[in-house]
Every structure is written in structure tokens, then in C-alpha cells.
Design a protein around this motif. Sequence first.
Motif, PDB file in Angstrom:
ATOM      1  N   VAL A  55       0.871  -1.308  -0.113  1.00 44.32           N
ATOM      2  CA  VAL A  55      -0.134   0.031   0.055  1.00 44.32           C
ATOM      3  C   VAL A  55       0.957   1.101  -0.176  1.00 44.32           C
ATOM      4  O   VAL A  55       1.650   1.533   1.032  1.00 44.32           O
ATOM      5  CB  VAL A  55      -1.043   0.122   1.274  1.00 44.32           C
ATOM      6  N   GLY A  56       0.686   2.136  -0.978  1.00 45.07           N
ATOM      7  CA  GLY A  56       1.776   3.106  -1.179  1.00 45.07           C
ATOM      8  C   GLY A  56       2.636   2.681  -2.236  1.00 45.07           C
ATOM      9  O   GLY A  56       3.635   3.343  -2.289  1.00 45.07           O
ATOM     10  N   ALA A  57       2.223   1.999  -3.154  1.00 45.59           N
ATOM     11  CA  ALA A  57       3.214   1.181  -4.020  1.00 45.59           C
ATOM     12  C   ALA A  57       3.804   2.521  -5.059  1.00 45.59           C
ATOM     13  O   ALA A  57       4.810   1.994  -5.468  1.00 45.59           O
ATOM     14  CB  ALA A  57       2.737   0.156  -4.865  1.00 45.59           C
ATOM     15  N   THR A  58       3.252   3.488  -5.245  1.00 40.24           N
ATOM     16  CA  THR A  58       3.805   4.527  -6.097  1.00 40.24           C
ATOM     17  C   THR A  58       4.864   5.537  -5.364  1.00 40.24           C
ATOM     18  O   THR A  58       5.164   6.361  -5.956  1.00 40.24           O
ATOM     19  CB  THR A  58       2.534   5.185  -6.965  1.00 40.24           C
ATOM     20  N   GLY A  59       4.688   5.272  -4.060  1.00 40.32           N
ATOM     21  CA  GLY A  59       5.720   6.202  -3.417  1.00 40.32           C
ATOM     22  C   GLY A  59       7.072   5.740  -3.473  1.00 40.32           C
ATOM     23  O   GLY A  59       7.570   4.772  -4.024  1.00 40.32           O
ATOM     24  N   SER A  60       7.906   6.428  -2.776  1.00 36.92           N
ATOM     25  CA  SER A  60       9.459   6.357  -3.078  1.00 36.92           C
ATOM     26  C   SER A  60       9.900   4.814  -2.515  1.00 36.92           C
ATOM     27  O   SER A  60      10.637   4.166  -3.118  1.00 36.92           O
ATOM     28  CB  SER A  60      10.125   7.556  -2.164  1.00 36.92           C
ATOM     29  N   VAL A  61       9.469   4.659  -1.577  1.00 29.94           N
ATOM     30  CA  VAL A  61       9.697   3.270  -0.746  1.00 29.94           C
ATOM     31  C   VAL A  61       8.882   1.982  -1.081  1.00 29.94           C
ATOM     32  O   VAL A  61       9.457   1.219  -1.504  1.00 29.94           O
ATOM     33  CB  VAL A  61       9.525   3.303   0.877  1.00 29.94           C
ATOM     34  N   GLY A  62       7.697   2.548  -1.351  1.00 29.11           N
ATOM     35  CA  GLY A  62       6.732   1.561  -1.783  1.00 29.11           C
ATOM     36  C   GLY A  62       7.221   0.869  -3.242  1.00 29.11           C
ATOM     37  O   GLY A  62       7.391  -0.382  -3.518  1.00 29.11           O
ATOM     38  N   GLY A  63       7.556   1.796  -4.250  1.00 27.45           N
ATOM     39  CA  GLY A  63       7.909   1.151  -5.576  1.00 27.45           C
ATOM     40  C   GLY A  63       9.267   0.473  -5.282  1.00 27.45           C
ATOM     41  O   GLY A  63       9.272  -0.633  -5.971  1.00 27.45           O
ATOM     42  N   ALA A  64      10.236   0.568  -4.261  1.00 31.73           N
ATOM     43  CA  ALA A  64      11.487   0.111  -4.280  1.00 31.73           C
ATOM     44  C   ALA A  64      11.080  -1.361  -3.659  1.00 31.73           C
ATOM     45  O   ALA A  64      11.725  -2.317  -4.192  1.00 31.73           O
ATOM     46  CB  ALA A  64      12.478   0.902  -3.697  1.00 31.73           C
ATOM     47  N   VAL A  65      10.312  -1.308  -2.491  1.00 35.05           N
ATOM     48  CA  VAL A  65       9.945  -2.405  -2.001  1.00 35.05           C
ATOM     49  C   VAL A  65       9.317  -3.561  -2.908  1.00 35.05           C
ATOM     50  O   VAL A  65       9.809  -4.757  -2.910  1.00 35.05           O
ATOM     51  CB  VAL A  65       9.033  -2.461  -0.897  1.00 35.05           C
TER      52      VAL A  65
END
Length: 366
Positions: free
Chosen positions: A169-179
Amino acid sequence: MPGSPLPSAAALPAAAGTFAFLVHPRRELSTDLARVWRPLGLAPDGLYSFGLRRLPLPPVTMAAVEIGGRAVGHVVLVPFGARHLLEHPGQGRQRVSRAVDRAVDLGASVVGLGALTATVTAGGVSLRDRTDIGVTNGNAFTAATVDTQARDLLGTRVDPSRDRHVAVVGATGSVGGAVAALLARDRAVDRLTLVGRSLPKLGALAARLGDRVHTTMSNDLASVAQADLVVLLTASADAVLGPEHLAPGAVVLDATQPRNTDPSLLTARPDVTVVDGGVLDIPSLRLVGGDIGLPDGRAYACFAETALLALSGHRGHFAMGVPTLEQVDHTRALAASLSHLGFRPAVHTSFGRPLPAVGRREQVPA
């Protein structure tokens, strides 16, 4: 281990620099301001909300940082609450910039952007023209830490007979996309559900990952209801995940600051496990003069990234915007080089309380 001596200052690299780490009051303003000066906890949140928004308050050097018995940095408070930063981003960027000025005055070689100070500066991108100090948003090592924690939870707290279904959840954010990219890189999961506000951005991410792992996307939080593990990486001032969103026996890894789960979730759903994400053990870490909501010896991963860069003698900017997987791997290498100081994920806790240990299941993901 208990009773082991803490590393001495001699254990720090000879080229070590110093750093500053930016924080801000989170959801409960009076509670966080009391960490600066205890009497500040006596006033109501409404008064602080009005004052922080209206008054041109300067940044506050709230604590000195010691690692290995040596002074290595400072924690600097940005006098703007979480909701203020999200609702008034222009004013928030100005206050963050003044806090970076304070970091320069303190002699820091690197400044780290804690919590929503990273969000309001587009992951530090608005500070990229600064040449007087290196800037990092801390998201590379946060992604590395959350990835490690997620894999451990899949191996210890998820039924191995089921597909490993993870929702980010928050996949388009800086951390979410990297995770999400890290979990897909070596197929550590069987299914990924990507949740975010922007369908075009989600579609672009899903297209990159879909050839490695079965990937779906949604901008509806209800889509996580089938996931075994929900990794929460949103930028919000409030709790966003409710009991109605989760599958029976689901595990939630909340790596947000301010956190996006509330302890009431455990009362409503005692079958659910909520794990505090992005927390590291650095046994010799001490904050002198204030705290950031964690006990001595523990730090958030974004803080730890800033410390790793400074202690390794890094100069210039590091992670800005979405971190690359090369940057993630680099922070892991730095942590390995300083492993005698800790820099490893903390034992799992839930809202700060230790979780009962469980035996590792079979079929542990690689």
C-alpha cells in the motif's frame, strides 16, 4: 547480546563525518513536542496546531547523536506538524529548507529527511541544487530493511501452504515502489497487489514487475483483503488501514511515520498481527537531550541510512526521489561494513511491544 560491551569510538571509521536528521511533530503534537521539553506536553493539540501554522518558528536542535561513544550528529526538529506538511506543502518546504540551513550551521556533511519532510520535498528533489550539504531521503535503506522484514514475516508468520500474496500500500511512493521491485526481483512472492492513488503510475510499475511475478493493481484499499502480508508505506497523517480491509490472520508491516495503523485495530481484529516496520538495532546509539519515540539503541531506517552515509565518509547527495535498486544494495553493503555497530533489523515489535517469538516455517522465501 545482553552484557556484551558496546563498540567504542575507536570502532568508527577514520573518515567518518557528521550528520543531521530532520524530524517533525507527528499525529499527537503535544506528545512529540514534549520530547523537546517536557512541559510542552501540557498544552492542548489545538493550541499547537494554531501556533505551528501561524508563527514563523525556527528549527530546533533537539538532541545530539552519539554512536560508539562519539558525537556523530544532531536531530533537528522542523516546527510543522504532519497534517501541516501535507496540507501546506509550500510552507512546509520553506521550513524544511531552514532546517537544512541549521544542519549546515551544525557542521553536518549529510542531512537526512525524516518522515514527511521527505514527502513534502518530493523525496529531497526540491533540495537537489544545494551544494553546501549532502541530502538523502533515507528511502534506500528503508526499502532494504522493509524488504528484509517482509521476507522474514513470510517465512515465520504466513501459512506456507498458501501462495505468498503480498499487498504493498503506497506502491507508487518512493519506498513502496522500491520494496515492490525488491520482492519481485528474485520472485520472493507469488502474487503482488500494488495499491496507490495514481492508476497510471501503478500501471507503469506493474508493467515493469509483471514479467517476474503475478501482479495486480488498484486504488481501492479493499483490494488488500486477500493478502497474507500487507506492507503499509503511505504518506498520511492518520491511520488508513481498518479491520474491514484485512483477511483472516493477516500480517501488517507498518513502516510509516506517522504510522498508519492504530492500536484499536488489534482489539477489533485479534487474529491480525501488526508489526512495526523499518526499525533498526544500533546498540551504541544514544540521543542526548531528546528522543524520537524509540529507546536508546534503536533507530528508524531513514535515520540509519543518514548515519551510514556520514560514518562511511560519503559526500554529496544520495537518495532523492525513488531510490534505485543499486542504491538499496549500496546501503546494505554499508551496513555490512559497519555490522559491528549493529545496523540490522530489530526484533519484531507491535506498537513498541515485543511480539512472541515463533518458529521459522518451512518454505522460507529466498
